[in-house]
Design a protein around this motif. Structure first.
Motif, PDB file in Angstrom:
ATOM      1  N   GLU A 109      39.259   9.046 101.325  1.00 17.44           N
ATOM      2  CA  GLU A 109      39.620  10.287 102.013  1.00 17.44           C
ATOM      3  C   GLU A 109      38.531  11.351 101.804  1.00 17.44           C
ATOM      4  N   PHE A 110      38.030  11.436 100.582  1.00 16.82           N
ATOM      5  CA  PHE A 110      37.004  12.438 100.272  1.00 16.82           C
ATOM      6  C   PHE A 110      35.715  12.172 101.050  1.00 16.82           C
ATOM      7  N   GLN A 111      35.295  10.924 101.118  1.00 15.03           N
ATOM      8  CA  GLN A 111      34.058  10.595 101.844  1.00 15.03           C
ATOM      9  C   GLN A 111      34.181  10.957 103.315  1.00 15.03           C
ATOM     10  N   GLY A 112      35.365  10.751 103.877  1.00 14.67           N
ATOM     11  CA  GLY A 112      35.586  11.139 105.270  1.00 14.67           C
ATOM     12  C   GLY A 112      35.499  12.642 105.454  1.00 14.67           C
ATOM     13  N   GLU A 113      36.099  13.387 104.540  1.00 13.61           N
ATOM     14  CA  GLU A 113      36.035  14.855 104.596  1.00 13.61           C
ATOM     15  C   GLU A 113      34.599  15.342 104.462  1.00 13.61           C
ATOM     16  N   LYS A 114      33.872  14.717 103.565  1.00 13.24           N
ATOM     17  CA  LYS A 114      32.480  15.108 103.308  1.00 13.24           C
ATOM     18  C   LYS A 114      31.618  14.918 104.556  1.00 13.24           C
ATOM     19  N   GLU A 115      31.746  13.766 105.210  1.00 13.63           N
ATOM     20  CA  GLU A 115      30.958  13.493 106.415  1.00 13.63           C
ATOM     21  C   GLU A 115      31.319  14.462 107.539  1.00 13.63           C
ATOM     22  N   LYS A 116      32.605  14.737 107.681  1.00 15.84           N
ATOM     23  CA  LYS A 116      33.048  15.676 108.717  1.00 15.84           C
ATOM     24  C   LYS A 116      32.496  17.073 108.446  1.00 15.84           C
ATOM     25  N   THR A 117      32.510  17.471 107.181  1.00 11.71           N
ATOM     26  CA  THR A 117      32.023  18.794 106.794  1.00 11.71           C
ATOM     27  C   THR A 117      30.538  18.959 107.117  1.00 11.71           C
ATOM     28  N   ARG A 118      29.758  17.922 106.925  1.00 18.50           N
ATOM     29  CA  ARG A 118      28.327  17.977 107.261  1.00 18.50           C
ATOM     30  C   ARG A 118      28.111  18.249 108.737  1.00 18.50           C
ATOM     31  N   GLY A 119      29.040  17.785 109.548  1.00 19.14           N
ATOM     32  CA  GLY A 119      28.893  17.970 110.985  1.00 19.14           C
ATOM     33  C   GLY A 119      29.362  19.314 111.489  1.00 19.14           C
ATOM     34  N   VAL A 120      30.465  19.822 110.915  1.00 15.77           N
ATOM     35  CA  VAL A 120      31.061  21.060 111.448  1.00 15.77           C
ATOM     36  C   VAL A 120      30.844  22.277 110.539  1.00 15.77           C
ATOM     37  N   PHE A 121      30.230  22.054 109.345  1.00 14.32           N
ATOM     38  CA  PHE A 121      29.961  23.154 108.407  1.00 14.32           C
ATOM     39  C   PHE A 121      31.258  23.855 107.987  1.00 14.32           C
ATOM     40  N   PHE A 122      32.318  23.074 107.805  1.00 12.27           N
ATOM     41  CA  PHE A 122      33.643  23.639 107.543  1.00 12.27           C
ATOM     42  C   PHE A 122      34.485  22.618 106.807  1.00 12.27           C
ATOM     43  N   ALA A 123      35.159  23.070 105.724  1.00 10.42           N
ATOM     44  CA  ALA A 123      36.087  22.198 105.001  1.00 10.42           C
ATOM     45  C   ALA A 123      37.346  22.985 104.675  1.00 10.42           C
ATOM     46  N   SER A 124      38.510  22.346 104.803  1.00 13.13           N
ATOM     47  CA  SER A 124      39.772  23.018 104.468  1.00 13.13           C
ATOM     48  C   SER A 124      40.583  22.140 103.524  1.00 13.13           C
ATOM     49  N   LYS A 125      41.373  22.810 102.673  1.00  9.80           N
ATOM     50  CA  LYS A 125      42.157  22.083 101.672  1.00  9.80           C
ATOM     51  C   LYS A 125      43.373  22.904 101.255  1.00  9.80           C
ATOM     52  N   THR A 126      44.429  22.200 100.841  1.00  9.25           N
ATOM     53  CA  THR A 126      45.478  22.839 100.069  1.00  9.25           C
ATOM     54  C   THR A 126      44.962  22.874  98.645  1.00  9.25           C
ATOM     55  N   GLU A 127      44.846  24.062  98.078  1.00  2.78           N
ATOM     56  CA  GLU A 127      44.151  24.224  96.805  1.00  2.78           C
ATOM     57  C   GLU A 127      44.843  23.478  95.669  1.00  2.78           C
ATOM     58  N   PRO A 128      44.070  22.767  94.833  1.00  4.87           N
ATOM     59  CA  PRO A 128      44.649  22.023  93.713  1.00  4.87           C
ATOM     60  C   PRO A 128      45.035  22.920  92.540  1.00  4.87           C
ATOM     61  N   LEU A 129      44.547  24.185  92.547  1.00 11.98           N
ATOM     62  CA  LEU A 129      44.774  25.060  91.398  1.00 11.98           C
ATOM     63  C   LEU A 129      46.163  25.679  91.382  1.00 11.98           C
ATOM     64  N   ILE A 130      46.763  25.873  92.563  1.00  4.93           N
ATOM     65  CA  ILE A 130      48.080  26.514  92.610  1.00  4.93           C
ATOM     66  C   ILE A 130      48.796  26.112  93.903  1.00  4.93           C
ATOM     67  N   LYS A 131      50.109  25.894  93.836  1.00  7.36           N
ATOM     68  CA  LYS A 131      50.883  25.458  95.001  1.00  7.36           C
ATOM     69  C   LYS A 131      51.003  26.566  96.046  1.00  7.36           C
ATOM     70  N   HIS A 132      51.195  26.128  97.299  1.00  6.57           N
ATOM     71  CA  HIS A 132      51.434  27.021  98.434  1.00  6.57           C
ATOM     72  C   HIS A 132      50.204  27.870  98.794  1.00  6.57           C
ATOM     73  N   VAL A 133      49.055  27.545  98.231  1.00  8.40           N
ATOM     74  CA  VAL A 133      47.816  28.259  98.549  1.00  8.40           C
ATOM     75  C   VAL A 133      46.825  27.274  99.155  1.00  8.40           C
ATOM     76  N   SER A 134      46.211  27.672 100.272  1.00 13.77           N
ATOM     77  CA  SER A 134      45.197  26.844 100.925  1.00 13.77           C
ATOM     78  C   SER A 134      43.907  27.638 101.090  1.00 13.77           C
ATOM     79  N   SER A 135      42.862  26.927 101.428  1.00 16.13           N
ATOM     80  CA  SER A 135      41.567  27.591 101.607  1.00 16.13           C
ATOM     81  C   SER A 135      40.721  26.826 102.609  1.00 16.13           C
TER      82      SER A 135
END
Length: 253
Positions: free
Chosen positions: A175-201
């Motif tokens: 899953e991470f490798q797919g996200e990484k390749e996509k990010t290289r193309g669109v210059f954008f990555a999104s995630k539900t943050e692992p540090l605290i619930k209900h927060v995304s970035s």
């Protein structure tokens, strides 16, 4: 009827700057014939430009090889420019605009050998616990971590990445490798943050003239308010901001 306004430039200055860009992009000393082939200038014209640039220290001709490189004056001017505008100083006015427009928290992360380090935070008016503060190192599983993995070239950061990847199982790695390749193309990555619930970035890179990662802009908020796609208006706006900052440091896509 609209009238198109054209920017008027000084052609001789543009030619001189073009020679400097060629020497910078080739990354190795060039002889007179090399520069002539790359510029298609006549010998007499090119000689005048090279002589003038040499006089002002903008280029240097090695007397033993007769090859040209960028000169000491450019290093001097570059150091002055960098001293006048650190990354944080440059991003602050942009970050204020982002928070005003989006009402979301924005942070700047910079490279360190221990991973992306939060070096500046501008919180939205309503405030939100993002689970991190200035001086926090962000994990690879964050949106910032994905951007750093996709664009960072520093070998020290690669050691951090390998250590972080060792914590992933097989499906998480894929899953991470797919996200990484996509990010290289669109210059954008999104995630539900692992540090605290209900927060995304979501995160976007800031690159310099050498396409090196200087840092990442990360937008943080309640999951429902943070876009998950670069096509979203907020995502597009932050991408434009990141592009302007990158171009300030010489980046050209």
């Amino acid at each position: 009827m609209t009238t198109e306004t054209k920017t008027i430039g000084i052609q001789s200055l543009q030619i001189g700057l073009n020679i400097l860009e060629i020497l910078a992009m080739e990354k190795e000393p060039l002889k007179f014939t090399d520069i002539q082939n790359l510029t298609s200038m006549t010998k007499s014209n090119l000689y005048k430009y090279l002589s003038t640039l040499s006089q002002f220290g903008l280029i240097y001709r090695n007397p033993h090889t007769n090859a040209y490189t960028l000169g000491h004056k450019l290093v001097q001017l570059g150091n002055v420019a960098l001293g006048q505008s650190s990354l944080i100083e440059v991003v602050i006015p942009y970050f204020k605009k982002i928070t005003e427009k989006t009402n979301l928290t924005v942070l700047l992360a910079v490279p360190t050998k221990k991973g992306p380090l939060i070096s500046y935070i501008l919180s939205a008016d309503y405030g939100i616990n993002i689970g991190a503060q200035m001086g926090t190192h962000l994990p690879l599983s964050s949106s910032t971590g994905v951007v750093f993995s996709a664009f960072e070239k520093d070998i020290l950061m690669k050691e951090w990445e390998e250590k972080e990847l060792s914590k992933f199982n097989e499906s998480e790695l894929q899953e991470f490798q797919g996200e990484k390749e996509k990010t290289r193309g669109v210059f954008f990555a999104s995630k539900t943050e692992p540090l605290i619930k209900h927060v995304s970035s979501f995160s976007v890179p800031i690159l310099n003239f050498n396409h090196e990662l200087m840092g990442a802009i990360t937008i943080v908020g309640i999951t429902e308010t943070v876009p998950k796609s670069a096509d979203h208006l907020t995502g597009q706006y932050v991408l434009i901001v990141a592009k302007e900052i990158s171009e300030y440091f010489g980046f050209r896509k």
